[in-house]
Design a protein around this motif. Structure first.
Motif, PDB file in Angstrom:
ATOM      1  N   GLU A  45       0.836  -1.207   0.000  1.00  0.00           N
ATOM      2  CA  GLU A  45       0.000   0.000   0.000  1.00  0.00           C
ATOM      3  C   GLU A  45       0.873   1.260   0.000  1.00  0.00           C
ATOM      4  O   GLU A  45       0.641   2.195  -0.773  1.00  0.00           O
ATOM      5  CB  GLU A  45      -0.904  -0.023   1.234  1.00  0.00           C
ATOM      6  N   ILE A  46       1.887   1.272   0.843  1.00  0.00           N
ATOM      7  CA  ILE A  46       2.797   2.413   0.927  1.00  0.00           C
ATOM      8  C   ILE A  46       3.545   2.592  -0.396  1.00  0.00           C
ATOM      9  O   ILE A  46       3.667   3.708  -0.910  1.00  0.00           O
ATOM     10  CB  ILE A  46       3.788   2.239   2.095  1.00  0.00           C
ATOM     11  N   LEU A  47       4.035   1.482  -0.961  1.00  0.00           N
ATOM     12  CA  LEU A  47       4.783   1.557  -2.217  1.00  0.00           C
ATOM     13  C   LEU A  47       3.890   1.982  -3.387  1.00  0.00           C
ATOM     14  O   LEU A  47       4.333   2.727  -4.272  1.00  0.00           O
ATOM     15  CB  LEU A  47       5.481   0.232  -2.508  1.00  0.00           C
ATOM     16  N   ASP A  48       2.627   1.529  -3.391  1.00  0.00           N
ATOM     17  CA  ASP A  48       1.685   1.974  -4.422  1.00  0.00           C
ATOM     18  C   ASP A  48       1.485   3.484  -4.341  1.00  0.00           C
ATOM     19  O   ASP A  48       1.489   4.176  -5.363  1.00  0.00           O
ATOM     20  CB  ASP A  48       0.330   1.275  -4.279  1.00  0.00           C
ATOM     21  N   ALA A  49       1.320   3.987  -3.124  1.00  0.00           N
ATOM     22  CA  ALA A  49       1.146   5.437  -2.933  1.00  0.00           C
ATOM     23  C   ALA A  49       2.394   6.190  -3.382  1.00  0.00           C
ATOM     24  O   ALA A  49       2.306   7.233  -4.037  1.00  0.00           O
ATOM     25  CB  ALA A  49       0.821   5.740  -1.475  1.00  0.00           C
ATOM     26  N   ARG A  50       3.555   5.662  -3.032  1.00  0.00           N
ATOM     27  CA  ARG A  50       4.820   6.311  -3.421  1.00  0.00           C
ATOM     28  C   ARG A  50       4.979   6.326  -4.934  1.00  0.00           C
ATOM     29  O   ARG A  50       5.377   7.332  -5.515  1.00  0.00           O
ATOM     30  CB  ARG A  50       6.004   5.571  -2.784  1.00  0.00           C
ATOM     31  N   ALA A  51       4.639   5.220  -5.603  1.00  0.00           N
ATOM     32  CA  ALA A  51       4.730   5.160  -7.062  1.00  0.00           C
ATOM     33  C   ALA A  51       3.771   6.168  -7.695  1.00  0.00           C
ATOM     34  O   ALA A  51       4.124   6.835  -8.679  1.00  0.00           O
ATOM     35  CB  ALA A  51       4.443   3.744  -7.557  1.00  0.00           C
ATOM     36  N   ALA A  52       2.580   6.314  -7.141  1.00  0.00           N
ATOM     37  CA  ALA A  52       1.622   7.291  -7.664  1.00  0.00           C
ATOM     38  C   ALA A  52       2.153   8.712  -7.479  1.00  0.00           C
ATOM     39  O   ALA A  52       2.006   9.561  -8.377  1.00  0.00           O
ATOM     40  CB  ALA A  52       0.269   7.131  -6.965  1.00  0.00           C
ATOM     41  N   GLN A  53       2.779   8.980  -6.338  1.00  0.00           N
ATOM     42  CA  GLN A  53       3.378  10.299  -6.103  1.00  0.00           C
ATOM     43  C   GLN A  53       4.486  10.573  -7.116  1.00  0.00           C
ATOM     44  O   GLN A  53       4.611  11.690  -7.628  1.00  0.00           O
ATOM     45  CB  GLN A  53       3.947  10.391  -4.686  1.00  0.00           C
ATOM     46  N   ILE A  54       5.275   9.563  -7.407  1.00  0.00           N
ATOM     47  CA  ILE A  54       6.367   9.721  -8.378  1.00  0.00           C
ATOM     48  C   ILE A  54       5.792   9.990  -9.771  1.00  0.00           C
ATOM     49  O   ILE A  54       6.281  10.873 -10.480  1.00  0.00           O
ATOM     50  CB  ILE A  54       7.290   8.485  -8.369  1.00  0.00           C
ATOM     51  N   ASP A  55       4.742   9.248 -10.147  1.00  0.00           N
ATOM     52  CA  ASP A  55       4.102   9.473 -11.448  1.00  0.00           C
ATOM     53  C   ASP A  55       3.597  10.908 -11.555  1.00  0.00           C
ATOM     54  O   ASP A  55       3.774  11.571 -12.586  1.00  0.00           O
ATOM     55  CB  ASP A  55       2.933   8.504 -11.670  1.00  0.00           C
ATOM     56  N   GLU A  56       2.982  11.389 -10.485  1.00  0.00           N
ATOM     57  CA  GLU A  56       2.474  12.761 -10.468  1.00  0.00           C
ATOM     58  C   GLU A  56       3.615  13.771 -10.590  1.00  0.00           C
ATOM     59  O   GLU A  56       3.534  14.735 -11.348  1.00  0.00           O
ATOM     60  CB  GLU A  56       1.685  13.009  -9.177  1.00  0.00           C
ATOM     61  N   ARG A  57       4.691  13.522  -9.873  1.00  0.00           N
ATOM     62  CA  ARG A  57       5.836  14.433  -9.921  1.00  0.00           C
ATOM     63  C   ARG A  57       6.499  14.420 -11.298  1.00  0.00           C
ATOM     64  O   ARG A  57       6.898  15.482 -11.804  1.00  0.00           O
ATOM     65  CB  ARG A  57       6.854  14.050  -8.834  1.00  0.00           C
ATOM     66  N   VAL A  58       6.601  13.248 -11.912  1.00  0.00           N
ATOM     67  CA  VAL A  58       7.169  13.148 -13.256  1.00  0.00           C
ATOM     68  C   VAL A  58       6.318  13.960 -14.237  1.00  0.00           C
ATOM     69  O   VAL A  58       6.851  14.690 -15.089  1.00  0.00           O
ATOM     70  CB  VAL A  58       7.304  11.669 -13.702  1.00  0.00           C
ATOM     71  N   ALA A  59       4.997  13.867 -14.117  1.00  0.00           N
ATOM     72  CA  ALA A  59       4.105  14.631 -14.998  1.00  0.00           C
ATOM     73  C   ALA A  59       4.304  16.134 -14.764  1.00  0.00           C
ATOM     74  O   ALA A  59       4.359  16.917 -15.731  1.00  0.00           O
ATOM     75  CB  ALA A  59       2.653  14.235 -14.757  1.00  0.00           C
ATOM     76  N   GLN A  60       4.433  16.544 -13.496  1.00  0.00           N
ATOM     77  CA  GLN A  60       4.670  17.957 -13.190  1.00  0.00           C
ATOM     78  C   GLN A  60       5.998  18.421 -13.786  1.00  0.00           C
ATOM     79  O   GLN A  60       6.086  19.518 -14.346  1.00  0.00           O
ATOM     80  CB  GLN A  60       4.688  18.183 -11.677  1.00  0.00           C
ATOM     81  N   LEU A  61       7.021  17.587 -13.668  1.00  0.00           N
ATOM     82  CA  LEU A  61       8.329  17.950 -14.203  1.00  0.00           C
ATOM     83  C   LEU A  61       8.304  18.025 -15.730  1.00  0.00           C
ATOM     84  O   LEU A  61       8.955  18.888 -16.322  1.00  0.00           O
ATOM     85  CB  LEU A  61       9.394  16.966 -13.718  1.00  0.00           C
ATOM     86  N   ALA A  62       7.563  17.132 -16.371  1.00  0.00           N
ATOM     87  CA  ALA A  62       7.452  17.172 -17.835  1.00  0.00           C
ATOM     88  C   ALA A  62       6.768  18.464 -18.273  1.00  0.00           C
ATOM     89  O   ALA A  62       7.198  19.108 -19.239  1.00  0.00           O
ATOM     90  CB  ALA A  62       6.684  15.950 -18.343  1.00  0.00           C
ATOM     91  N   THR A  63       5.726  18.870 -17.569  1.00  0.00           N
ATOM     92  CA  THR A  63       5.046  20.129 -17.872  1.00  0.00           C
ATOM     93  C   THR A  63       5.990  21.308 -17.661  1.00  0.00           C
ATOM     94  O   THR A  63       6.055  22.218 -18.492  1.00  0.00           O
ATOM     95  CB  THR A  63       3.788  20.281 -16.988  1.00  0.00           C
ATOM     96  N   LEU A  64       6.730  21.283 -16.556  1.00  0.00           N
ATOM     97  CA  LEU A  64       7.690  22.342 -16.276  1.00  0.00           C
ATOM     98  C   LEU A  64       8.764  22.416 -17.360  1.00  0.00           C
ATOM     99  O   LEU A  64       9.116  23.500 -17.834  1.00  0.00           O
ATOM    100  CB  LEU A  64       8.338  22.131 -14.905  1.00  0.00           C
TER     101      LEU A  64
END
Length: 145
Positions: A93-112
């Protein structure tokens, strides 16, 4: 290699083995992540091969992005049950949440990155436009006679 009898280590030895400072190892003991540490007659800590494996696992969890609070929570669950039946689903559960956070951050960085590239292009166009408007050999201002 073990520094003492039966695979035991002094804190300096285990510190080098697991690439953690002695202070960090003591702190992990304080907060309950490393609870099996024994002490010999003079009060010195004695660590075992189990402690080496435990500290390496903690390092791995840190690399995966778990907080110390999350690790302590997992440790408390383990101490109650002494098996991984409840820990593994919680860890997933913790790792799933962490992976989702990373996906979100990667998308933010791509937009940036896209915004940066667009801004760079506008700046390059401006520099090019300004350079073509200036006459060679002048400061860019017309001189009146």
């Amino acid at each position: 290699m073990a520094g003492g009898p039966e695979g035991t280590y002094a804190i300096g030895e285990i510190s080098r083995l697991v690439d953690l400072s002695q202070r960090t190892i003591r702190y992990y003991e304080e907060i309950g992540l490393l609870h099996s540490v024994r002490r010999i007659e003079n009060g010195k800590r004695v660590y075992t091969d189990h402690d080496v494996r435990r500290l390496k696992f903690i390092n791995r969890l840190k690399v995966l992005g778990l907080s110390l609070a999350e690790m302590v929570e997992l440790e408390k669950i383990y101490r109650k049950r002494h098996n991984n039946r409840e820990i593994l689903p919680k860890l997933l559960e913790i790792l799933d949440a962490r992976a989702a956070q990373i996906d979100e951050r990667v998308a933010q960085l791509a937009t940036l990155k896209k915004e940066i590239r667009e801004y760079q292009q506008r700046l390059r166009n401006k520099v090019l436009q300004d350079a073509t408007q200036e006459d060679p050999g002048t400061t860019g201002k017309e001189m009146r006679t």
